[in-house]
Design a protein around this motif. Sequence first.
Motif, PDB file in Angstrom:
ATOM      1  N   LEU A   1       0.834  -1.200   0.000  1.00 30.24           N
ATOM      2  CA  LEU A   1       0.000   0.000   0.000  1.00 30.24           C
ATOM      3  C   LEU A   1       0.869   1.250   0.000  1.00 30.24           C
ATOM      4  N   ALA A   2       1.922   1.274   0.812  1.00 27.10           N
ATOM      5  CA  ALA A   2       2.817   2.432   0.861  1.00 27.10           C
ATOM      6  C   ALA A   2       3.470   2.664  -0.501  1.00 27.10           C
ATOM      7  N   ALA A   3       3.933   1.605  -1.137  1.00 32.95           N
ATOM      8  CA  ALA A   3       4.558   1.735  -2.458  1.00 32.95           C
ATOM      9  C   ALA A   3       3.555   2.239  -3.484  1.00 32.95           C
ATOM     10  N   ASP A   4       2.328   1.777  -3.397  1.00 32.23           N
ATOM     11  CA  ASP A   4       1.292   2.230  -4.324  1.00 32.23           C
ATOM     12  C   ASP A   4       0.976   3.715  -4.105  1.00 32.23           C
ATOM     13  N   VAL A   5       0.955   4.151  -2.848  1.00 30.24           N
ATOM     14  CA  VAL A   5       0.746   5.577  -2.551  1.00 30.24           C
ATOM     15  C   VAL A   5       1.839   6.403  -3.226  1.00 30.24           C
ATOM     16  N   LEU A   6       3.079   5.977  -3.073  1.00 24.86           N
ATOM     17  CA  LEU A   6       4.196   6.709  -3.672  1.00 24.86           C
ATOM     18  C   LEU A   6       4.106   6.737  -5.189  1.00 24.86           C
ATOM     19  N   THR A   7       3.764   5.608  -5.789  1.00 28.95           N
ATOM     20  CA  THR A   7       3.633   5.542  -7.247  1.00 28.95           C
ATOM     21  C   THR A   7       2.562   6.501  -7.739  1.00 28.95           C
ATOM     22  N   ARG A   8       1.410   6.487  -7.090  1.00 32.61           N
ATOM     23  CA  ARG A   8       0.315   7.384  -7.495  1.00 32.61           C
ATOM     24  C   ARG A   8       0.688   8.851  -7.301  1.00 32.61           C
ATOM     25  N   ALA A   9       1.364   9.154  -6.192  1.00 23.89           N
ATOM     26  CA  ALA A   9       1.781  10.538  -5.939  1.00 23.89           C
ATOM     27  C   ALA A   9       2.775  10.998  -7.009  1.00 23.89           C
ATOM     28  N   LYS A  10       3.712  10.117  -7.367  1.00 22.22           N
ATOM     29  CA  LYS A  10       4.685  10.463  -8.416  1.00 22.22           C
ATOM     30  C   LYS A  10       3.966  10.716  -9.739  1.00 22.22           C
ATOM     31  N   GLU A  11       3.026   9.838 -10.094  1.00 23.18           N
ATOM     32  CA  GLU A  11       2.279   9.992 -11.352  1.00 23.18           C
ATOM     33  C   GLU A  11       1.532  11.313 -11.412  1.00 23.18           C
ATOM     34  N   LYS A  12       1.038  11.771 -10.273  1.00 23.63           N
ATOM     35  CA  LYS A  12       0.238  12.995 -10.225  1.00 23.63           C
ATOM     36  C   LYS A  12       1.056  14.234  -9.866  1.00 23.63           C
ATOM     37  N   GLY A  13       2.335  14.048  -9.566  1.00 23.94           N
ATOM     38  CA  GLY A  13       3.179  15.169  -9.184  1.00 23.94           C
ATOM     39  C   GLY A  13       2.771  15.802  -7.866  1.00 23.94           C
ATOM     40  N   VAL A  14       2.351  14.960  -6.920  1.00 27.41           N
ATOM     41  CA  VAL A  14       1.840  15.429  -5.632  1.00 27.41           C
ATOM     42  C   VAL A  14       2.864  15.176  -4.535  1.00 27.41           C
ATOM     43  N   MET A  15       3.118  16.204  -3.729  1.00 28.66           N
ATOM     44  CA  MET A  15       3.973  16.068  -2.557  1.00 28.66           C
ATOM     45  C   MET A  15       3.094  15.766  -1.341  1.00 28.66           C
ATOM     46  N   ILE A  16       3.636  14.975  -0.400  1.00 29.33           N
ATOM     47  CA  ILE A  16       2.896  14.518   0.775  1.00 29.33           C
ATOM     48  C   ILE A  16       3.584  14.975   2.058  1.00 29.33           C
ATOM     49  N   ALA A  17       2.765  15.349   3.052  1.00 23.02           N
ATOM     50  CA  ALA A  17       3.245  15.633   4.408  1.00 23.02           C
ATOM     51  C   ALA A  17       2.386  14.833   5.380  1.00 23.02           C
ATOM     52  N   THR A  18       2.939  14.538   6.537  1.00 19.38           N
ATOM     53  CA  THR A  18       2.186  13.847   7.581  1.00 19.38           C
ATOM     54  C   THR A  18       2.256  14.655   8.870  1.00 19.38           C
ATOM     55  N   ALA A  19       1.209  14.530   9.675  1.00 17.52           N
ATOM     56  CA  ALA A  19       1.164  15.126  11.013  1.00 17.52           C
ATOM     57  C   ALA A  19       0.686  14.020  11.946  1.00 17.52           C
ATOM     58  N   GLU A  20       1.580  13.537  12.786  1.00 13.86           N
ATOM     59  CA  GLU A  20       1.271  12.361  13.594  1.00 13.86           C
ATOM     60  C   GLU A  20       1.459  12.638  15.073  1.00 13.86           C
ATOM     61  N   SER A  21       0.556  12.069  15.843  1.00 14.95           N
ATOM     62  CA  SER A  21       0.679  12.126  17.293  1.00 14.95           C
ATOM     63  C   SER A  21       0.888  10.715  17.817  1.00 14.95           C
TER      64      SER A  21
END
Length: 157
Positions: free
Chosen positions: A3-23
């Motif tokens: 799932l993580a690899a698929d998220v990265l692949t889709r983000a790369k295809e769409k040119g989207v940068m990701i940030a996380t906010a975790e507690s």
Amino acid sequence: MSLAADVLTRAKEKGVMIATAESCTGGMVFAALTDIAGSSAVMDRGFVTYTNDAKQEMLGVSSATLAAHGAVSEQVAKEMAEGARANSKAQLAVSITGIAGPGGSEHKPEGRVCFGITFGTDTHTETVEFGALGRKMVRESARDHALSLLHQALSTK
């Protein structure tokens, strides 16, 4: 493909940068994504904001929101996600705040985790009751749910 690899692949295809906010997950979502080679193409930054002060200082979470709803709330999850997006170069951000355990209360039981996901101008929040699975399992379940939220966001836009 994970799932993580698929998220990265889709983000790369769409040119989207990701940030996380975790507690309660302490950076587990960011770690799951950055464990994969090439993740630097789409991973901007991760905020680990375990305390209320950190949520306010790093993400701009309102003290009024924290006082009215508590850290484990959809309102705080929303402000965390939007703060991560606003304080980064990301277009997509996910947030997690919850009670991993042990413990909890009648009003906020162990296993309650609130999520925020923001993409562009849209923000969605939800609460998942994982139950008293134990700290490790609640945190892993929350990590996996956040990854699925990222995946869904990248699949629909």
